[in-house]
Scaffold this motif. Structure first.
Motif, PDB file in Angstrom:
ATOM      1  N   VAL A   4       1.286  -3.064  -1.293  1.00  0.00           N
ATOM      2  CA  VAL A   4       0.983  -2.025  -2.283  1.00  0.00           C
ATOM      3  C   VAL A   4       0.642  -2.710  -3.602  1.00  0.00           C
ATOM      4  CG1 VAL A   4       1.858   0.036  -3.464  1.00  0.00           C
ATOM      5  CG2 VAL A   4       2.674  -0.520  -1.160  1.00  0.00           C
ATOM      6  N   ILE A   5      -0.597  -2.499  -4.073  1.00  0.00           N
ATOM      7  CA  ILE A   5      -1.002  -3.134  -5.334  1.00  0.00           C
ATOM      8  C   ILE A   5      -1.461  -2.053  -6.312  1.00  0.00           C
ATOM      9  CG2 ILE A   5      -1.688  -5.301  -4.234  1.00  0.00           C
ATOM     10  CD1 ILE A   5      -4.613  -4.366  -4.479  1.00  0.00           C
ATOM     11  N   ASN A   6      -1.676  -2.459  -7.549  1.00  0.00           N
ATOM     12  CA  ASN A   6      -2.204  -1.536  -8.550  1.00  0.00           C
ATOM     13  C   ASN A   6      -3.621  -1.160  -8.150  1.00  0.00           C
ATOM     14  OD1 ASN A   6      -3.502  -0.513 -11.010  1.00  0.00           O
ATOM     15  ND2 ASN A   6      -1.632  -1.225 -12.055  1.00  0.00           N
ATOM     16  N   ARG A   7      -3.915   0.153  -8.174  1.00  0.00           N
ATOM     17  CA  ARG A   7      -5.222   0.613  -7.721  1.00  0.00           C
ATOM     18  C   ARG A   7      -6.361  -0.020  -8.520  1.00  0.00           C
ATOM     19  NH1 ARG A   7      -6.051   4.184  -4.293  1.00  0.00           N
ATOM     20  NH2 ARG A   7      -8.109   5.110  -3.956  1.00  0.00           N
ATOM     21  N   ALA A   8      -6.116  -0.290  -9.811  1.00  0.00           N
ATOM     22  CA  ALA A   8      -7.172  -0.845 -10.668  1.00  0.00           C
ATOM     23  C   ALA A   8      -7.501  -2.285 -10.270  1.00  0.00           C
ATOM     24  CB  ALA A   8      -6.742  -0.776 -12.134  1.00  0.00           C
ATOM     25  N   SER A   9      -6.498  -3.077 -10.046  1.00  0.00           N
ATOM     26  CA  SER A   9      -6.720  -4.493  -9.691  1.00  0.00           C
ATOM     27  C   SER A   9      -5.384  -5.129  -9.343  1.00  0.00           C
ATOM     28  CB  SER A   9      -7.338  -5.231 -10.892  1.00  0.00           C
ATOM     29  OG  SER A   9      -7.162  -6.614 -10.741  1.00  0.00           O
ATOM     30  N   ILE A  10      -5.459  -6.135  -8.517  1.00  0.00           N
ATOM     31  CA  ILE A  10      -4.201  -6.826  -8.160  1.00  0.00           C
ATOM     32  C   ILE A  10      -3.629  -7.571  -9.361  1.00  0.00           C
ATOM     33  CG2 ILE A  10      -5.318  -8.949  -7.342  1.00  0.00           C
ATOM     34  CD1 ILE A  10      -3.109  -9.045  -5.189  1.00  0.00           C
ATOM     35  N   THR A  11      -4.496  -7.831 -10.348  1.00  0.00           N
ATOM     36  CA  THR A  11      -4.002  -8.565 -11.519  1.00  0.00           C
ATOM     37  C   THR A  11      -3.190  -7.650 -12.444  1.00  0.00           C
ATOM     38  OG1 THR A  11      -6.071  -8.104 -12.664  1.00  0.00           O
ATOM     39  CG2 THR A  11      -5.917 -10.214 -11.502  1.00  0.00           C
ATOM     40  N   ALA A  46       0.044   6.961 -14.180  1.00  0.00           N
ATOM     41  CA  ALA A  46      -0.489   5.802 -14.918  1.00  0.00           C
ATOM     42  C   ALA A  46      -0.502   4.557 -14.027  1.00  0.00           C
ATOM     43  CB  ALA A  46       0.356   5.552 -16.154  1.00  0.00           C
ATOM     44  N   TRP A  47       0.208   4.636 -12.922  1.00  0.00           N
ATOM     45  CA  TRP A  47       0.347   3.460 -12.033  1.00  0.00           C
ATOM     46  C   TRP A  47      -0.063   3.822 -10.612  1.00  0.00           C
ATOM     47  CZ3 TRP A  47       1.382  -0.441 -15.175  1.00  0.00           C
ATOM     48  CH2 TRP A  47       2.089  -0.190 -16.354  1.00  0.00           C
ATOM     49  N   GLU A  48      -1.297   4.187 -10.481  1.00  0.00           N
ATOM     50  CA  GLU A  48      -1.787   4.523  -9.141  1.00  0.00           C
ATOM     51  C   GLU A  48      -1.786   3.275  -8.252  1.00  0.00           C
ATOM     52  OE1 GLU A  48      -4.556   8.369  -9.203  1.00  0.00           O
ATOM     53  OE2 GLU A  48      -5.561   6.529  -9.846  1.00  0.00           O
ATOM     54  N   THR A  49      -1.614   3.505  -6.989  1.00  0.00           N
ATOM     55  CA  THR A  49      -1.512   2.358  -6.063  1.00  0.00           C
ATOM     56  C   THR A  49      -2.652   2.334  -5.051  1.00  0.00           C
ATOM     57  OG1 THR A  49      -0.169   3.683  -4.574  1.00  0.00           O
ATOM     58  CG2 THR A  49       1.005   2.302  -6.168  1.00  0.00           C
ATOM     59  N   LYS A  50      -2.822   1.153  -4.515  1.00  0.00           N
ATOM     60  CA  LYS A  50      -3.738   1.002  -3.384  1.00  0.00           C
ATOM     61  C   LYS A  50      -2.932   0.308  -2.282  1.00  0.00           C
ATOM     62  CE  LYS A  50      -8.029  -1.055  -1.838  1.00  0.00           C
ATOM     63  NZ  LYS A  50      -9.081  -2.000  -2.143  1.00  0.00           N
ATOM     64  N   THR A  51      -2.775   0.990  -1.172  1.00  0.00           N
ATOM     65  CA  THR A  51      -1.929   0.459  -0.099  1.00  0.00           C
ATOM     66  C   THR A  51      -2.794   0.060   1.095  1.00  0.00           C
ATOM     67  OG1 THR A  51      -0.215   1.975  -0.844  1.00  0.00           O
ATOM     68  CG2 THR A  51       0.111   0.951   1.307  1.00  0.00           C
ATOM     69  N   GLN A  52      -2.525  -1.114   1.616  1.00  0.00           N
ATOM     70  CA  GLN A  52      -3.289  -1.623   2.779  1.00  0.00           C
ATOM     71  C   GLN A  52      -2.308  -2.275   3.746  1.00  0.00           C
ATOM     72  OE1 GLN A  52      -6.849  -4.061   1.153  1.00  0.00           O
ATOM     73  NE2 GLN A  52      -5.278  -4.046  -0.418  1.00  0.00           N
ATOM     74  N   THR A  53      -2.762  -2.426   4.961  1.00  0.00           N
ATOM     75  CA  THR A  53      -1.928  -3.206   5.882  1.00  0.00           C
ATOM     76  C   THR A  53      -2.013  -4.657   5.422  1.00  0.00           C
ATOM     77  OG1 THR A  53      -3.735  -3.665   7.376  1.00  0.00           O
ATOM     78  CG2 THR A  53      -2.422  -1.702   7.856  1.00  0.00           C
ATOM     79  N   GLU A  54      -1.054  -5.456   5.829  1.00  0.00           N
ATOM     80  CA  GLU A  54      -1.032  -6.863   5.426  1.00  0.00           C
ATOM     81  C   GLU A  54      -2.297  -7.588   5.917  1.00  0.00           C
ATOM     82  OE1 GLU A  54       2.044  -9.531   7.020  1.00  0.00           O
ATOM     83  OE2 GLU A  54       2.802  -9.641   4.972  1.00  0.00           O
ATOM     84  N   GLY A  55      -2.740  -7.187   7.125  1.00  0.00           N
ATOM     85  CA  GLY A  55      -3.946  -7.798   7.697  1.00  0.00           C
ATOM     86  C   GLY A  55      -5.164  -7.504   6.850  1.00  0.00           C
ATOM     87  N   GLU A  56      -5.326  -6.264   6.439  1.00  0.00           N
ATOM     88  CA  GLU A  56      -6.476  -5.887   5.603  1.00  0.00           C
ATOM     89  C   GLU A  56      -6.426  -6.626   4.269  1.00  0.00           C
ATOM     90  OE1 GLU A  56      -7.042  -1.272   7.164  1.00  0.00           O
ATOM     91  OE2 GLU A  56      -5.844  -1.706   5.383  1.00  0.00           O
ATOM     92  N   PHE A  57      -5.227  -6.738   3.758  1.00  0.00           N
ATOM     93  CA  PHE A  57      -5.042  -7.405   2.475  1.00  0.00           C
ATOM     94  C   PHE A  57      -5.473  -8.886   2.558  1.00  0.00           C
ATOM     95  CE2 PHE A  57      -2.240  -9.612  -0.618  1.00  0.00           C
ATOM     96  CZ  PHE A  57      -2.658  -8.987  -1.777  1.00  0.00           C
ATOM     97  N   ASP A 114       0.130   6.275  -1.411  1.00  0.00           N
ATOM     98  CA  ASP A 114      -0.902   6.419  -2.435  1.00  0.00           C
ATOM     99  C   ASP A 114      -0.891   7.824  -3.061  1.00  0.00           C
ATOM    100  OD1 ASP A 114      -1.608   3.808  -2.169  1.00  0.00           O
ATOM    101  OD2 ASP A 114      -3.286   4.166  -0.802  1.00  0.00           O
ATOM    102  N   GLU A 115      -0.527   8.842  -2.263  1.00  0.00           N
ATOM    103  CA  GLU A 115      -0.418  10.207  -2.810  1.00  0.00           C
ATOM    104  C   GLU A 115       0.777  10.314  -3.757  1.00  0.00           C
ATOM    105  OE1 GLU A 115      -0.334  12.804   0.546  1.00  0.00           O
ATOM    106  OE2 GLU A 115      -2.514  12.797   0.773  1.00  0.00           O
ATOM    107  N   GLU A 116       1.831   9.583  -3.399  1.00  0.00           N
ATOM    108  CA  GLU A 116       3.049   9.607  -4.208  1.00  0.00           C
ATOM    109  C   GLU A 116       2.760   9.182  -5.655  1.00  0.00           C
ATOM    110  OE1 GLU A 116       6.218  10.343  -3.441  1.00  0.00           O
ATOM    111  OE2 GLU A 116       7.190   9.578  -5.274  1.00  0.00           O
ATOM    112  N   PHE A 117       1.858   8.225  -5.804  1.00  0.00           N
ATOM    113  CA  PHE A 117       1.591   7.706  -7.149  1.00  0.00           C
ATOM    114  C   PHE A 117       0.232   8.163  -7.710  1.00  0.00           C
ATOM    115  CE2 PHE A 117       4.371   4.655  -4.919  1.00  0.00           C
ATOM    116  CZ  PHE A 117       5.493   4.798  -5.712  1.00  0.00           C
ATOM    117  N   ALA A 118      -0.406   9.059  -6.974  1.00  0.00           N
ATOM    118  CA  ALA A 118      -1.718   9.538  -7.421  1.00  0.00           C
ATOM    119  C   ALA A 118      -1.588  10.266  -8.761  1.00  0.00           C
ATOM    120  CB  ALA A 118      -2.322  10.453  -6.364  1.00  0.00           C
ATOM    121  N   ASN A 119      -2.640  10.166  -9.568  1.00  0.00           N
ATOM    122  CA  ASN A 119      -2.698  10.834 -10.878  1.00  0.00           C
ATOM    123  C   ASN A 119      -1.595  10.389 -11.839  1.00  0.00           C
ATOM    124  OD1 ASN A 119      -4.911  12.444  -9.989  1.00  0.00           O
ATOM    125  ND2 ASN A 119      -3.419  13.705  -8.857  1.00  0.00           N
TER     126      ASN A 119
END
Lengths: 375, 239
Positions: free
Chosen positions: A56-63, A226-237, A219-224
């Protein structure tokens, strides 16, 4: 067995030529091995990924960081078995060149999420107890000669100051492809500096088959917010990172094709020259009764011996190179899977056969009377 | 047809009939042998003489199964070799023919012992059996003390004697020698010819030899002259 001497003396008669040909096979297999290892390292995240872990990373960027408060909310989501947060540290140990991946983590979460990192129980307890405690992977520990109990000073990069850690444990991998270059320390030690932010979260699922639903839920939990997330499987990541470096498969295929094509020409040319020089001898062998098939097999065997010897040397060299390079690049696990090595060896032997095929066929079809007349 | 009875009361070993051999060279057809017929008895020692291009070596190659005639037939010890396929012919050669070449044609990276052993690798003999045969052959040619020498460490005469040992080690029916003294000095040539004579006289071998050297030919019991692919004259000496 009785023909082995013939094969051997023919290989030994032009030692430099034989050595160079064996060397060509060795270099080719070495490159092949290294390419495979690099491809493996690039795809490591994907290959070593477990199906039951999400990143689970920040939707804007991993940085961009995420608040540590997400930890509890993530843990409450149905289907989530365990959560760990990790934060990149990126300090310098003694010298800029001594880079290795360093992260601040939540120790309890680490163990629950990553069962493939093996730590002796006693060492783990020491790590948990010590706020300044840290764990290093065996590759990194070996690289710097660290032992459990050592005090390790690391200078912060984006964080000013020198931070001291107590090495409480050295972990190993449950499998050969587990990255053992990491360095983890207790988040609590630098919590004030991180100001309640973490780099990313890794979530372990109760059921890998439930991944899609949990990803959507997170991702719905944190939607809308200030800290939206982007969740991927470890493989996709992991794959996402590999793609940043270009199409490794294509690169491996292109370089491998060039290397093996060149090798085919080199080995074919070597065998052709060697046999042209021995036309008279082949004619004598046939005159005394060696059959066409025997002559063919003798020539092919010579080429196969060179291919096998070169291939073996190349693989050993590639393995040695992987072992010594593994610790040098942070997060990069260079390992040679046996299956792929076997494929490389089969390629080398195939090229040995193919390269010698035409000259061997010519030797087989050689007419004794003509050949003796030319001598 | 020439009947080359080399040995008294000999039995016919080689029967060649109407041998023709021609080659295509560019657009031209070269007739190397034309209608040649020949009988050779067991235990014979024949020398083929004649100018270059007369077909001597071609005839030797045909009789030894190294080449096949354009037409005609050859039978050796009852085996119709002109009816054999390539692989059959190779097997037959291994069993029945020993070759001695002008340039010795030893394999330079093998010792004298290993060179002589080569034809035996094709047999079912074990290591000790092969050793026994090789040592006997090298003793017969007078080189038991040179078995571990490489060809480069031997004189021309010694190399040729090793080549003869290689030719006889599998106890072939027939020995074919193409200019065996062509590259040797007089003394070595005499030694080699003496050795070939002994193989015929003492061991009952049948030898067919191509030579330009009249002194070498004198050692043979029969001399056949070839010219333009045909036998033109037969000379016979007492054994």
């Amino acid at each position: 067995m009785k023909y082995l001497r013939l094969i051997w003396v023919n290989l030994a008669r032009k030692k430099i030529r034989t050595a160079l040909t064996v060397g060509s096979f060795a270099v080719a297999l070495f490159l092949f091995g290294l390419l495979i290892a690099i491809r493996g390292a690039m795809n490591h995240g994907e290959e070593a990924a477990r199906a039951d872990r999400l990143v689970v990373i920040n939707r804007a960027s991993i940085t961009r960081m995420l608040p540590i408060s997400h930890n509890e909310r993530l843990a409450r989501i149905p289907g989530v078995k365990a959560v760990v947060h990790a934060t990149w540290f990126g300090g310098v140990y003694k010298d800029e060149r001594n880079s290795f991946p360093q992260y601040a983590v939540d120790p309890e979460g680490l163990r629950a999420v990553y069962p493939d990192y093996l730590v002796p129980e006693a060492q783990w307890s020491e790590f948990i107890r010590d706020r300044q405690g840290c764990i290093a992977g065996e590759v990194t520990a070996r690289r710097f000669g660290w032992k459990v109990g050592d005090r390790i000073a690391i200078k912060g990069s984006y964080m000013t100051g020198v931070f001291e850690f107590n090495l409480r444990a050295i972990y190993t991998g449950a499998r050969s492809d587990v990255d053992t270059t990491h360095f983890w320390f207790n988040y609590a030690y630098l919590a004030e500096r991180y100001k309640g932010r973490v780099g990313w979260y890794v979530v372990r699922l109760a059921d890998p088959g439930d991944a899609e639903r949990v990803i959507t839920t997170i991702d719905e939990e944190f939607a809308n917010s200030a800290w939206e997330t982007k969740t991927q499987t470890e493989g996709e990541f992991g794959n996402y990172f590999a793609k940043q470096l270009g199409d490794i498969e294509l690169l491996v295929l292109a370089i491998g094709s060039v290397v093996f094509s060149t090798l085919l020409l080199v080995s074919g040319n070597t065998m052709a020259i060697a046999l042209r020089e021995r036309t008279g001898e082949i004619a004598v062998l046939k005159a005394v009764g060696f059959r066409d098939g025997q002559v063919l097999r003798l020539v092919l065997a010579e080429s196969l011996v060179m291919a096998a010897a070169g291939g073996a040397v190349g693989i050993v060299a590639a393995k040695a190179a992987c072992a010594s390079l593994s610790g040098l690049f942070p997060g990069m696990v260079l390992y040679l899977p046996s299956g792929e090595l076997a494929v490389g060896m089969v390629f080398a032997l195939g090229i040995g056969l193919l390269g010698a095929g035409f000259p061997a066929h010519a030797a087989m079809r050689l007419r004794v009377a003509d050949a003796l007349g030319r001598v | 047809m020439v009947n080359a009875n080399g040995a008294p009361n000999g039995k016919c070993l080689i029967r060649a009939r109407n041998l023709d051999k021609s080659y295509q060279r560019g657009g031209e057809q070269l007739h190397v042998l034309q209608g040649l017929s020949l009988d050779v008895d067991r235990g014979g020692f024949l020398a083929f003489m004649g100018p270059s291009g007369s077909g001597k070596t071609t005839l030797l190659n045909l009789l030894g199964g190294l080449d096949v005639p354009t037409s005609g037939s050859i039978s050796v010890a009852g085996d119709e070799i002109t009816a054999m396929g390539r692989s059959q012919l190779t097997a037959w050669r291994a069993r029945h023919v020993g070759f001695v070449f002008q340039m010795y044609n030893l394999i330079p990276v093998l010792t004298a012992y290993q060179n002589v052993e080569l034809p035996l690798l094709l047999t079912s003999l074990g290591r000790s059996g092969r050793r026994e045969h090789v040592e006997t052959a090298l003793e017969l040619v007078g080189l038991p003390d040179r078995m571990n020498h490489y060809p480069r460490q031997l004189s021309g005469g010694q190399e040729q004697r090793v080549a003869i040992a290689r030719a006889i080690v599998a106890d072939p029916t027939l020995l074919l020698c193409d200019e065996p003294t062509g590259d040797l000095d007089r003394r070595s040539a005499d030694e080699v010819m003496q050795l070939l004579g002994r193989l015929v006289d003492e061991h009952g071998k049948t030898i067919l030899m191509v030579t330009h050297d009249p002194r070498a030919a004198e050692r043979a019991r029969t001399t056949l002259h070839l010219e333009k692919g045909t036998l033109v004259e037969a000379g016979r000496r007492a054994a």
